[in-house]
Design an enzyme around this catalytic site. Structure first.
Site, PDB file in Angstrom:
ATOM      1  N   CYS A  65      32.258  16.252   2.934  1.00  0.00           N
ATOM      2  CA  CYS A  65      31.810  17.606   2.591  1.00  0.00           C
ATOM      3  C   CYS A  65      32.967  18.441   2.073  1.00  0.00           C
ATOM      4  O   CYS A  65      32.796  19.275   1.204  1.00  0.00           O
ATOM      5  CB  CYS A  65      31.162  18.270   3.795  1.00  0.00           C
ATOM      6  SG  CYS A  65      32.209  18.285   5.257  1.00  0.00           S
TER       7      CYS A  65
ATOM      8  N   GLU B   8      25.753  23.494   8.454  1.00  0.00           N
ATOM      9  CA  GLU B   8      26.990  23.098   7.764  1.00  0.00           C
ATOM     10  C   GLU B   8      26.579  22.205   6.610  1.00  0.00           C
ATOM     11  O   GLU B   8      26.116  21.082   6.821  1.00  0.00           O
ATOM     12  CB  GLU B   8      27.921  22.344   8.726  1.00  0.00           C
ATOM     13  CG  GLU B   8      28.523  23.221   9.801  1.00  0.00           C
ATOM     14  CD  GLU B   8      29.509  24.252   9.264  1.00  0.00           C
ATOM     15  OE1 GLU B   8      29.983  24.101   8.126  1.00  0.00           O
ATOM     16  OE2 GLU B   8      29.781  25.219   9.991  1.00  0.00           O
TER      17      GLU B   8
HETATM   18  P1  NAD Z   1      20.742  15.063   3.986  1.00  0.00           P
HETATM   19  O1  NAD Z   1      20.573  16.525   3.909  1.00  0.00           O
HETATM   20  O2  NAD Z   1      20.018  14.187   3.061  1.00  0.00           O
HETATM   21  O3  NAD Z   1      20.375  14.545   5.471  1.00  0.00           O
HETATM   22  C1  NAD Z   1      20.955  15.097   6.617  1.00  0.00           C
HETATM   23  C2  NAD Z   1      20.034  14.863   7.809  1.00  0.00           C
HETATM   24  O4  NAD Z   1      18.823  15.572   7.611  1.00  0.00           O
HETATM   25  C3  NAD Z   1      19.640  13.403   8.002  1.00  0.00           C
HETATM   26  O5  NAD Z   1      19.625  13.094   9.357  1.00  0.00           O
HETATM   27  C4  NAD Z   1      18.231  13.364   7.429  1.00  0.00           C
HETATM   28  O6  NAD Z   1      17.416  12.346   7.963  1.00  0.00           O
HETATM   29  C5  NAD Z   1      17.719  14.717   7.842  1.00  0.00           C
HETATM   30  N1  NAD Z   1      16.561  15.175   7.069  1.00  0.00           N
HETATM   31  C6  NAD Z   1      16.017  14.650   5.962  1.00  0.00           C
HETATM   32  N2  NAD Z   1      14.965  15.400   5.550  1.00  0.00           N
HETATM   33  C7  NAD Z   1      14.843  16.404   6.431  1.00  0.00           C
HETATM   34  C8  NAD Z   1      13.964  17.515   6.546  1.00  0.00           C
HETATM   35  N3  NAD Z   1      12.989  17.736   5.670  1.00  0.00           N
HETATM   36  N4  NAD Z   1      14.137  18.368   7.573  1.00  0.00           N
HETATM   37  C9  NAD Z   1      15.143  18.189   8.458  1.00  0.00           C
HETATM   38  N5  NAD Z   1      16.030  17.165   8.397  1.00  0.00           N
HETATM   39  C10 NAD Z   1      15.866  16.280   7.395  1.00  0.00           C
HETATM   40  O7  NAD Z   1      22.314  14.822   3.878  1.00  0.00           O
HETATM   41  P2  NAD Z   1      23.077  13.434   3.807  1.00  0.00           P
HETATM   42  O8  NAD Z   1      22.842  12.828   2.468  1.00  0.00           O
HETATM   43  O9  NAD Z   1      22.789  12.642   5.023  1.00  0.00           O
HETATM   44  O10 NAD Z   1      24.605  13.926   3.937  1.00  0.00           O
HETATM   45  C11 NAD Z   1      25.354  14.353   2.851  1.00  0.00           C
HETATM   46  C12 NAD Z   1      25.395  15.877   2.786  1.00  0.00           C
HETATM   47  O11 NAD Z   1      25.888  16.409   4.007  1.00  0.00           O
HETATM   48  C13 NAD Z   1      26.344  16.373   1.714  1.00  0.00           C
HETATM   49  O12 NAD Z   1      25.763  17.440   1.017  1.00  0.00           O
HETATM   50  C14 NAD Z   1      27.560  16.853   2.504  1.00  0.00           C
HETATM   51  O13 NAD Z   1      28.333  17.811   1.843  1.00  0.00           O
HETATM   52  C15 NAD Z   1      26.919  17.378   3.748  1.00  0.00           C
HETATM   53  N6  NAD Z   1      27.889  17.434   4.841  1.00  0.00           N
HETATM   54  C16 NAD Z   1      28.341  18.655   5.272  1.00  0.00           C
HETATM   55  C17 NAD Z   1      29.305  18.732   6.271  1.00  0.00           C
HETATM   56  C18 NAD Z   1      29.845  20.062   6.748  1.00  0.00           C
HETATM   57  O14 NAD Z   1      30.473  20.113   7.795  1.00  0.00           O
HETATM   58  N7  NAD Z   1      29.635  21.152   6.012  1.00  0.00           N
HETATM   59  C19 NAD Z   1      29.792  17.556   6.848  1.00  0.00           C
HETATM   60  C20 NAD Z   1      29.302  16.347   6.378  1.00  0.00           C
HETATM   61  C21 NAD Z   1      28.347  16.289   5.377  1.00  0.00           C
END
Ligand code: NAD
Length: 507
Positions: A278, A244
Site C-alpha cells: 500500500c 486503511e
Molecule cells: P480488496 O479490497 O479487494 O479486498 C480486501 C478484503 O475485502 C478481502 O478480505 C476481501 O475478501 C474483502 N472484500 C471483498 N469484497 C468485499 C465487500 N463487498 N465488502 C467487504 N469486504 C469485501 O483488496 P486486496 O486486493 O485484497 O488488497 C489490495 C489493496 O489493499 C490495495 O489497494 C492496497 O493498497 C490496500 N492495502 C492498504 C493498506 C493500508 O494500510 N492502507 C495495507 C495493505 C493493503
C-alpha cells in the site's frame, strides 16, 4: 491439496468452497469452505459471550497469552514462512518482516496496554464542583477484514491491540491468502486465547458483509473501491469503521539528495513485494539537474534484481510473482496504456509467462504524463515511473495532485528543507531520506487522508484506544440540593448566570 483448513464444526452441512492458488505456479494448495451469513452470525454470537470473560482477565494475563503465542510463532518460524511463501510467492526475507512486525506489536502493546487504557482523571476548567474520568471500554467484537499482500501482518497487526484491549476478534482474511492467519490463530489458541475469542470466518463479499452487520467495530484494510462498499454496508447499522486503503505514494528527490541512497530507496520502495505494497513508491519526482544520473542508476539496480520462484532454501529471490491474474492484468493494462500514450519503458514492461506463475518484469518508465492510468490509479505492481521536475515546488504540486494520500517520502541533505516539504505533502505519513519503514514503528501513527482512508494504524496510545469506546464519566463533588440551572427557572438565577457569563467571557 497441500493445506487443509479445519473448520470448527457447528453442523455437518457441506458448504461451497473456494480454492487457494500458489501464485508462483498457479497450483491449488487449499480448498476452503465459505462461511454463510448464518455462520458469521453464530461466530459473532459466540465471540460476544466469550468476550466478557476475556475482558475480565487482567491486562497482564491477556498479554501473557499473546507472548506465549509469539513464542510458538517463533518456534515454528519455518512453517509460517513456508506457508506465506506458498500462498503469496513472496521472498522469504519479506515474510520475516511480517513476523518481526507481529512479534514486536505483541511486545509493544503487551507492555503498554494497561498504561494506555488506564482511566484518565480529568479536572474541568469550568464547573470546578465536578470531576471527570475517561474510561476505555472494549467495543466487544471487532471484525477484521484484511487483504492478501501482507497476510500475516495485516490480519494480526490490528488483531493484537484489539485483543489486548479486551475485545474478541473475528478475522475475515483475504480469500487469496487465508492460510497463515489460520496458522497464527492456531498458535494463539494453543497459547490460551479462547477459541471463541479469536475466530476466522472464510469467504469473500457475502461473508465480509455479514461480519460488518454483526460485529461492533470493523477494521478494514484493502482497496478504495471495496472500502467504499464497506462504508456503505456499515451505514446500514451505523457501524464504526477504520479504513486503511490504497495509495499512489510520491517520492520527491531533490538535487542535494544522497544519490546512491535515493536510488536504492526508490528501487526497494517501488519493487519490494513486487510493488504490491500500500505504501510502495508509485511516482518518483526528480529535480532536473540529477534526473539523468538518477534514472541511469535506477535502471542499473533494477537489471540486477533476481525474479523467480522462492524455494525457501539456497539463495532467496528478490522478487516473486504478482498475486493473481487480476493483479497482473491491472499492471499490464496500465503499462500498455502508458506505452500507447508515448511513455518510454526503459526496462521491463512484460509478463514473464516462462516462469509459470503470475510474474511481471520489474519495470522502469519515463516520459509519463498525467493522463496515463499509471499516474492516476494505484498500480500495486512492480512499476516505477520517474518524472523530471524543475524544482521542489513543482514536485510538491504534482505529488499533491492525487486523490490518494497514504504515505510519501522526501530525499534531501538539507534537514530544514526536508522537514518543510514533508509538512506540505498531503499524506498520512512521510519519510525523510527513507521509505516504508515508518510502517513498522509503533510509536508513529500510520494513518491516511483523502481517498486512502481514515482511522489510525498503530501509533502509541491511539493505536489501541481505537479499539475502545471512550466513555466520559462525570461525578458531582458537592451535593447541593439543586443546581442553579435546574428547574424551576427564575429571573434571579437567570441574572446570576448572565453575570457569570459576562465575568468569564467579556473582555
Ligand atoms: P480488496 O479490497 O479487494 O479486498 C480486501 C478484503 O475485502 C478481502 O478480505 C476481501 O475478501 C474483502 N472484500 C471483498 N469484497 C468485499 C465487500 N463487498 N465488502 C467487504 N469486504 C469485501 O483488496 P486486496 O486486493 O485484497 O488488497 C489490495 C489493496 O489493499 C490495495 O489497494 C492496497 O493498497 C490496500 N492495502 C492498504 C493498506 C493500508 O494500510 N492502507 C495495507 C495493505 C493493503
Amino acid at each position: 491439496m497441500l493445506y487443509e483448513v479445519v473448520r470448527e464444526e457447528t453442523d455437518s452441512a457441506k458448504r461451497p468452497t473456494y480454492q487457494v492458488l500458489n501464485p508462483a505456479n498457479r497450483e491449488v494448495i487449499a480448498e476452503v469452505e465459505i462461511d454463510s451469513p448464518d455462520d458469521v452470525a453464530l461466530a459473532v454470537k459466540r465471540a460476544r459471550v466469550a468476550q466478557k470473560e476475556w475482558a475480565a482477565l487482567s491486562f497482564k494475563e491477556r498479554a501473557n497469552r499473546l507472548y506465549a503465542a509469539r513464542k510458538l510463532l517463533l518456534e515454528n518460524k519455518a512453517q509460517m514462512i513456508e506457508t506465506v511463501v506458498l500462498e503469496t510467492g513472496k521472498p522469504a526475507p519479506e515474510v520475516l518482516m511480517e513476523l518481526l512486525y507481529v512479534s514486536d506489536i505483541i511486545g509493544y502493546y503487551g507492555r503498554r496496554a494497561e498504561k494506555f487504557l488506564a482511566d484518565r482523571k480529568v479536572s474541568f476548567h469550568l464547573l470546578k464542583n465536578k470531576g471527570g474520568t475517561i474510561v476505555y471500554n472494549p467495543y466487544g467484537v471487532v471484525g477484521n477484514i484484511s487483504p492478501w499482500n501482507f497476510p500475516l501482518l495485516l490480519s494480526f497487526g490490528d488483531t493484537v491491540p484489539a485483543l489486548l484491549a479486551g475485545n474478541a476478534v473475528v478475522i475475515k482474511p483475504s480469500e487469496f491468502s487465508p492460510l497463515c492467519a489460520h496458522l497464527m490463530m492456531d498458535f494463539c489458541h494453543k497459547a490460551g486465547v479462547p477459541r471463541d475469542v479469536l475466530q476466522i470466518v472464510n469467504g469473500i463479499a457475502e461473508t465480509a458483509g455479514a461480519l460488518i452487520d454483526e460485529a461492533d467495530l470493523i477494521s478494514f484494510t484493502g482497496s478504495v473501491p471495496t472500502g467504499k462498499k464497506v462504508m456503505e454496508r456499515a451505514a446500514r447499522t451505523l457501524k464504526p469503521v477504520l479504513l486503511e486503503l490504497g495509495g499512489k505514494d510520491p517520492m520527491i528527490v531533490l538535487s542535494d539528495a544522497n544519490l546512491e541512497r535515493a536510488v536504492h530507496g526508490a528501487v526497494y520502495g517501488a519493487l519490494f513485494n513486487s510493488g504490491q505494497v500500500c505504501i510502495s513508491v508509485e511516482r518518483v519526482y526528480v529535480e532536473a539537474s540529477i534526473y539523468d544520473s538518477f534514472v541511469q542508476k535506477v535502471v542499473e539496480q533494477v537489471q540486477k534484481l533476481r525474479v523467480g520462484v522462492e524455494t525457501c532454501s539456497g539463495d532467496s529471490v528478490d522478487m516473486g510473482p504478482l498475486m493473481s491474474e487480476r493483479q497482473l492484468s491491472i499492471v499490464d493494462r496500465q503499462v500498455e496504456d502508458a506505452r500507447a500514450k508515448g511513455a518510454k519503458i526503459l526496462i521491463g514492461g512484460r509478463r514473464r509467462e516462462d516462469l509459470g506463475g503470475y510474474f511481471y518484469e520489474p519495470t522502469v518508465i519515463t516520459d509519463v504524463t498525467d493522463d496515463m492510468l499509471l499516474m492516476q490509479e494505484e498500480t500495486f505492481g512492480p512499476v516505477l515511473p520517474i518524472i523530471k521536475v524543475e524544482n521542489a515546488e513543482e514536485a510538491l504540486r504534482l505529488s499533491n495532485a492525487s486523490k490518494y494520500g497514504l504515505s510519501s517520502s522526501v530525499w534531501t541533505s538539507n534537514k530544514v528543507r526536508g522537514m518543510a516539504l514533508a509538512r506540505q505533502i498531503e499524506a498520512g505519513s512521510t519519510c525523510i531520506n527513507d521509505v516504508a519503514i515508518n510502517y513498522v514503528i509503533p510509536e508513529l501513527p500510520m494513518g491516511a487522508i483523502k481517498q486512502s482512508g481514515f482511522g489510525y494504524r498503530h501509533g502509541a496510545e491511539d493505536g489501541i484506544r481505537m479499539f475502545c469506546r471512550a466513555q466520559g464519566i462525570l461525578s458531582d463533588r458537592v451535593g447541593m440540593k439543586r443546581e442553579l440551572y435546574w428547574f424551576p427557572y427564575n429571573r434571579r438565577s437567570e441574572k446570576l448566570v448572565g453575570k457569570v457569563l459576562d465575568f468569564l467571557f467579556k473582555r
